[in-house]
Every structure is written in structure tokens, then in C-alpha cells.
Design a protein around this motif. Structure first.
Motif, PDB file in Angstrom:
ATOM      1  N   UNK A   1      -6.464  -6.546 -49.337  1.00 33.97           N
ATOM      2  CA  UNK A   1      -7.279  -5.361 -49.185  1.00 33.97           C
ATOM      3  C   UNK A   1      -8.525  -5.670 -48.361  1.00 33.97           C
ATOM      4  N   UNK A   2      -8.849  -4.803 -47.451  1.00 29.56           N
ATOM      5  CA  UNK A   2     -10.002  -4.979 -46.587  1.00 29.56           C
ATOM      6  C   UNK A   2      -9.581  -5.060 -45.131  1.00 29.56           C
ATOM      7  N   UNK A   3      -8.473  -5.722 -44.880  1.00 28.80           N
ATOM      8  CA  UNK A   3      -8.020  -5.843 -43.503  1.00 28.80           C
ATOM      9  C   UNK A   3      -6.516  -6.072 -43.484  1.00 28.80           C
ATOM     10  N   UNK A   4      -5.851  -5.319 -42.649  1.00 24.23           N
ATOM     11  CA  UNK A   4      -4.425  -5.534 -42.435  1.00 24.23           C
ATOM     12  C   UNK A   4      -4.311  -6.276 -41.111  1.00 24.23           C
TER      13      UNK A   4
ATOM     14  N   UNK B   1       3.314  -3.886 -48.888  1.00 25.89           N
ATOM     15  CA  UNK B   1       2.820  -2.525 -49.073  1.00 25.89           C
ATOM     16  C   UNK B   1       2.487  -2.266 -50.535  1.00 25.89           C
ATOM     17  N   UNK B   2       3.365  -2.697 -51.423  1.00 26.50           N
ATOM     18  CA  UNK B   2       3.123  -2.528 -52.856  1.00 26.50           C
ATOM     19  C   UNK B   2       1.855  -3.250 -53.283  1.00 26.50           C
ATOM     20  N   UNK B   3       1.643  -4.456 -52.757  1.00 26.50           N
ATOM     21  CA  UNK B   3       0.447  -5.228 -53.073  1.00 26.50           C
ATOM     22  C   UNK B   3      -0.805  -4.498 -52.601  1.00 26.50           C
ATOM     23  N   UNK B   4      -0.760  -3.929 -51.405  1.00 24.98           N
ATOM     24  CA  UNK B   4      -1.916  -3.176 -50.904  1.00 24.98           C
ATOM     25  C   UNK B   4      -2.246  -1.991 -51.802  1.00 24.98           C
ATOM     26  N   UNK B   5      -1.220  -1.270 -52.216  1.00 25.55           N
ATOM     27  CA  UNK B   5      -1.448  -0.116 -53.094  1.00 25.55           C
ATOM     28  C   UNK B   5      -2.013  -0.578 -54.430  1.00 25.55           C
TER      29      UNK B   5
ATOM     30  N   UNK C   1      -7.531   8.317 -39.645  1.00 25.99           N
ATOM     31  CA  UNK C   1      -8.168   8.112 -40.950  1.00 25.99           C
ATOM     32  C   UNK C   1      -7.379   7.168 -41.860  1.00 25.99           C
ATOM     33  N   UNK C   2      -6.131   6.921 -41.525  1.00 24.95           N
ATOM     34  CA  UNK C   2      -5.266   6.131 -42.404  1.00 24.95           C
ATOM     35  C   UNK C   2      -5.704   4.669 -42.449  1.00 24.95           C
ATOM     36  N   UNK C   3      -5.732   4.134 -43.647  1.00 27.32           N
ATOM     37  CA  UNK C   3      -6.021   2.710 -43.849  1.00 27.32           C
ATOM     38  C   UNK C   3      -4.830   1.869 -43.401  1.00 27.32           C
ATOM     39  N   UNK C   4      -3.638   2.379 -43.648  1.00 32.01           N
ATOM     40  CA  UNK C   4      -2.409   1.665 -43.352  1.00 32.01           C
ATOM     41  C   UNK C   4      -1.367   2.677 -42.903  1.00 32.01           C
TER      42      UNK C   4
ATOM     43  N   UNK D   1      -2.547   5.943 -47.234  1.00 32.67           N
ATOM     44  CA  UNK D   1      -1.390   5.142 -46.834  1.00 32.67           C
ATOM     45  C   UNK D   1      -0.416   6.101 -46.170  1.00 32.67           C
ATOM     46  N   UNK D   2      -0.390   6.068 -44.856  1.00 30.34           N
ATOM     47  CA  UNK D   2       0.446   6.982 -44.083  1.00 30.34           C
ATOM     48  C   UNK D   2       1.741   6.276 -43.671  1.00 30.34           C
ATOM     49  N   UNK D   3       2.689   7.071 -43.235  1.00 28.66           N
ATOM     50  CA  UNK D   3       3.909   6.481 -42.691  1.00 28.66           C
ATOM     51  C   UNK D   3       4.286   7.209 -41.416  1.00 28.66           C
ATOM     52  N   UNK D   4       5.080   6.554 -40.610  1.00 30.58           N
ATOM     53  CA  UNK D   4       5.601   7.161 -39.387  1.00 30.58           C
ATOM     54  C   UNK D   4       7.107   7.058 -39.379  1.00 30.58           C
ATOM     55  N   UNK D   5       7.722   8.134 -38.902  1.00 27.68           N
ATOM     56  CA  UNK D   5       9.133   8.151 -38.557  1.00 27.68           C
ATOM     57  C   UNK D   5       9.221   8.842 -37.200  1.00 27.68           C
ATOM     58  N   UNK D   6      10.406   9.056 -36.683  1.00 29.19           N
ATOM     59  CA  UNK D   6      10.508   9.642 -35.346  1.00 29.19           C
ATOM     60  C   UNK D   6       9.902  11.046 -35.279  1.00 29.19           C
ATOM     61  N   UNK D   7      10.061  11.833 -36.317  1.00 27.54           N
ATOM     62  CA  UNK D   7       9.493  13.181 -36.301  1.00 27.54           C
ATOM     63  C   UNK D   7       7.969  13.143 -36.314  1.00 27.54           C
ATOM     64  N   UNK D   8       7.388  12.260 -37.096  1.00 28.16           N
ATOM     65  CA  UNK D   8       5.922  12.187 -37.134  1.00 28.16           C
ATOM     66  C   UNK D   8       5.357  11.663 -35.816  1.00 28.16           C
ATOM     67  N   UNK D   9       6.114  10.817 -35.119  1.00 29.62           N
ATOM     68  CA  UNK D   9       5.672  10.360 -33.795  1.00 29.62           C
ATOM     69  C   UNK D   9       5.606  11.552 -32.838  1.00 29.62           C
ATOM     70  N   UNK D  10       6.621  12.407 -32.884  1.00 24.87           N
ATOM     71  CA  UNK D  10       6.607  13.625 -32.071  1.00 24.87           C
ATOM     72  C   UNK D  10       5.379  14.478 -32.421  1.00 24.87           C
ATOM     73  N   UNK D  11       5.150  14.695 -33.719  1.00 27.27           N
ATOM     74  CA  UNK D  11       4.003  15.503 -34.144  1.00 27.27           C
ATOM     75  C   UNK D  11       2.682  14.869 -33.723  1.00 27.27           C
TER      76      UNK D  11
END
Length: 95
Positions: free
Chosen positions: A18-21, A40-44, A79-82, A56-66
Motif C-alpha cells: 500500500x502506498x505505491x504500485x 490485488x487481494x493484498x492491496x485491498x 482518480x483510481x489508486x489501482x 480499485x478500478x478495472x479495465x476490459x475492452x469495453x471500458x477502454x472504448x469508453x
């Protein structure tokens, strides 16, 4: 006796502290943090134990388009930390 998230991370050699990825990659114009499920579990867990609030955000192909077509989505990811990978399409492209 249950280990704290910090103890688990340090003993496993995890880059999730925690603090830096430490790892960032760019795929299709978006920044991602290539994390294992354990990292990821450890960070949470660390975030919860410290009482911190993180996005804690995620990306998939649809979110890349958005991301590329919607300013509000770009702000959210700033704004996402990770931002972890969610979807085989991005995993294939990241390799």
C-alpha cells in the motif's frame, strides 16, 4: 494466527504494498497495473486494515472504448489508486 496483509505481502515477495504500485503498463492508450489475484487481494486487505479509501478500478475492452470516448470515464480512471485487468482481451493484447 492470522497474518496481516503487510506481513503476507512481504513474505510472498509481492509488489503489492500500500502506498505505491510499482508496475504500470500502457495498453491501447490506457494505464494498467498488472497484478496477480494475490497481489490485488493484498492491496485491498491493506487498504481495509489501514482504514484508507481507494478506488480499485478495472479495465476490459469495453471500458477502454469508453475511456477514449467519455471524459467522465477518463476522470474516473485518473482518480483510481489501482487499475487492474479484467478480461482476456486485454490480457492477450498486453502480452
Amino acid at each position: 494466527m492470522k497474518k496481516t496483509a503487510h506481513e503476507s505481502a512481504s513474505k510472498s515477495g509481492s509488489q503489492a504494498v500500500l502506498g505505491q504500485i510499482q508496475r504500470h503498463i500502457r495498453v491501447l492508450g490506457v494505464m494498467l497495473n498488472p497484478l496477480t489475484m494475490n497481489e490485488l487481494t493484498t492491496l485491498v486487505e491493506q487498504s481495509i486494515e489501514c482504514g484508507d479509501r481507494h478506488i480499485f478500478a478495472n479495465h476490459n475492452l469495453h471500458s477502454v472504448y469508453l475511456f477514449h470516448h467519455n471524459a467522465a470515464m477518463r476522470q474516473f480512471y485518473r482518480l483510481a489508486y489501482c487499475t487492474y485487468v479484467e478480461g482476456m482481451g486485454l490480457l492477450v493484447l498486453a502480452r
